[in-house]
Design a protein around this motif. Structure first.
Motif, short mmCIF file in Angstrom:
data_model
loop_
_atom_site.label_atom_id
_atom_site.label_comp_id
_atom_site.label_asym_id
_atom_site.label_seq_id
_atom_site.Cartn_x
_atom_site.Cartn_y
_atom_site.Cartn_z
N ARG A 53 38.11 -7.88 -22.96
CA ARG A 53 37.57 -6.56 -22.64
C ARG A 53 36.58 -6.63 -21.48
O ARG A 53 36.44 -5.68 -20.71
N ALA A 54 35.88 -7.75 -21.35
CA ALA A 54 34.94 -7.91 -20.25
C ALA A 54 35.67 -8.12 -18.92
O ALA A 54 35.25 -7.60 -17.88
N VAL A 55 36.76 -8.88 -18.96
CA VAL A 55 37.53 -9.17 -17.73
C VAL A 55 38.40 -7.97 -17.35
O VAL A 55 38.59 -7.68 -16.16
N PHE A 56 38.93 -7.27 -18.36
CA PHE A 56 39.80 -6.10 -18.13
C PHE A 56 39.18 -4.87 -18.81
O PHE A 56 39.71 -4.39 -19.83
N PRO A 57 38.07 -4.35 -18.30
CA PRO A 57 37.36 -3.28 -19.00
C PRO A 57 38.13 -1.96 -19.12
O PRO A 57 37.80 -1.13 -19.97
N ASP A 58 39.13 -1.76 -18.28
CA ASP A 58 39.88 -0.50 -18.30
C ASP A 58 41.27 -0.63 -18.90
O ASP A 58 42.07 0.30 -18.82
N ASN A 59 41.56 -1.78 -19.50
CA ASN A 59 42.91 -2.03 -20.00
C ASN A 59 42.95 -2.08 -21.53
O ASN A 59 41.93 -2.25 -22.19
N SER A 60 44.16 -1.96 -22.05
CA SER A 60 44.36 -1.95 -23.50
C SER A 60 44.34 -3.37 -24.06
O SER A 60 45.02 -4.26 -23.54
N VAL A 61 43.54 -3.58 -25.11
CA VAL A 61 43.46 -4.87 -25.81
C VAL A 61 43.77 -4.62 -27.28
O VAL A 61 43.32 -3.64 -27.87
N CYS A 62 44.56 -5.50 -27.88
CA CYS A 62 44.91 -5.32 -29.29
C CYS A 62 45.14 -6.68 -29.95
O CYS A 62 45.17 -7.71 -29.28
N ARG A 63 45.26 -6.64 -31.28
CA ARG A 63 45.59 -7.84 -32.06
C ARG A 63 46.88 -7.57 -32.82
O ARG A 63 47.02 -6.52 -33.45
N VAL A 64 47.77 -8.53 -32.78
CA VAL A 64 49.06 -8.41 -33.47
C VAL A 64 49.12 -9.48 -34.55
O VAL A 64 49.02 -10.68 -34.25
N ARG A 65 49.27 -9.07 -35.81
CA ARG A 65 49.29 -10.01 -36.92
C ARG A 65 50.62 -10.76 -36.98
O ARG A 65 51.69 -10.17 -36.92
N LYS A 66 50.53 -12.07 -37.09
CA LYS A 66 51.69 -12.93 -37.31
C LYS A 66 51.40 -13.81 -38.52
O LYS A 66 50.28 -13.82 -39.04
N THR A 67 52.40 -14.55 -38.99
CA THR A 67 52.19 -15.42 -40.14
C THR A 67 51.19 -16.52 -39.80
O THR A 67 51.45 -17.36 -38.95
N GLY A 68 50.03 -16.48 -40.43
CA GLY A 68 49.01 -17.51 -40.24
C GLY A 68 48.19 -17.38 -38.98
O GLY A 68 47.31 -18.22 -38.73
N CYS A 69 48.45 -16.39 -38.17
CA CYS A 69 47.71 -16.26 -36.91
C CYS A 69 47.74 -14.80 -36.44
O CYS A 69 48.39 -13.95 -37.05
N ARG A 70 47.01 -14.55 -35.37
CA ARG A 70 47.07 -13.25 -34.70
C ARG A 70 47.14 -13.49 -33.20
O ARG A 70 46.48 -14.40 -32.67
N ASN A 71 47.93 -12.67 -32.54
CA ASN A 71 48.01 -12.71 -31.10
C ASN A 71 47.07 -11.66 -30.52
O ASN A 71 47.23 -10.47 -30.79
#
Length: 262
Positions: free
Chosen positions: A115-133
């Motif tokens: 969010r600091a590097v791309f303050p105007d762009n969309s950031v999200c988390r995608v749940r996967k088995t045992g991890c998140r992207n």
């Protein structure tokens, strides 16, 4: 590949530009309504007609200010566990950092850096088995991460551009921290020694960094040298994939600026 054909798409866009409703166009050409909506959105975006939307400026293309400390950390994460994906020629590419569920603090730090590097762009988390992207979408990812290319990182040359090296030189600990958070760890080793005829157990902390890319390991060790951290190479079989930091003073430096994952 355009499943519905370029001719059909152009006819549909002509009707849409003329004011025909999405549902009517979908019925006329037997196309899913979502596809028609997507075509219309892309067409309006290309002509700059999307209300309230803009193409975020790029530090490299437009001279926008860059949070260099956050970028140095994110660059380390990218070189370790990062990947830039393209789902189709029409969609915006995304930078994806894979974080295990065991380290929620790492995910928070990763998202904060994005969010600091791309303050105007969309950031999200995608749940996967045992991890998140943790993902950020931007048309300018290749500008900021020119190391992207086909194939695995350890099968091709990885080198920093001069402007990237300048940032890493100014923020070396953030770069080291990103690399350790992606492909490193802090562990407790132990050994035994014979003292006055009695075998005693001793424990000591150690930082390890493992990466198959010779270039990425060298970026890591070169940066360690610049901040005064002593390191050694541990061979796994015949391949020196592992970098170890075990000297007491060097571990103390790493603890101050990096610390264990959390």
């Amino acid at each position: 590949m355009d499943v519905h054909g370029t001719e059909v798409r152009q006819k549909a866009l002509t009707l849409l530009r003329g004011g025909t409703r999405n549902a009517d166009v979908a019925r006329q050409f037997n196309i899913p309504p979502g596809t028609v909506s997507y075509w219309k959105h892309l067409d309006r975006a290309e002509r700059g007609e999307c209300p309230g939307r803009h193409d975020p400026r790029c530090p490299r293309c437009d001279g926008r200010e860059l949070d260099e400390s956050a970028y140095s950390y994110l660059l380390g994460l990218y070189l370790g566990d990062g990947h830039i994906s393209h789902y189709s020629e029409h969609r915006v590419p995304n930078l994806m950092i894979t974080c295990t569920e065991s380290w929620p603090g790492l995910m928070d730090d990763c998202e904060q850096a994005m969010r600091a590097v791309f303050p105007d762009n969309s950031v999200c988390r995608v749940r996967k088995t045992g991890c998140r992207n943790v993902k950020v979408y931007s048309k300018h990812l290749h500008c900021l991460f020119p190391q992207h290319g086909p194939g695995r990182k350890h099968d091709r040359r990885i080198a920093l551009e001069p402007w990237q090296q300048t940032i890493v030189d100014a923020h070396p600990w953030e770069f080291i921290r990103g690399l350790v958070h992606s492909d490193g760890c802090r562990i407790t080793n132990w050994t035994t020694r014979l003292v006055a005829g009695e075998r005693k157990r001793y424990e000591y902390p150690r930082y390890l960094f493992a990466n198959k890319s010779d270039d990425i390991r060298k970026l890591f060790t070169d940066t360690l040298d610049k901040v005064g951290v002593e390191w050694t190479t541990l061979a796994r079989g015949s391949d020196p994939f592992n970098i170890s930091v075990a000297r007491k003073a060097s571990v103390a430096l790493m603890d101050t600026h990096v610390g264990p994952k959390y």
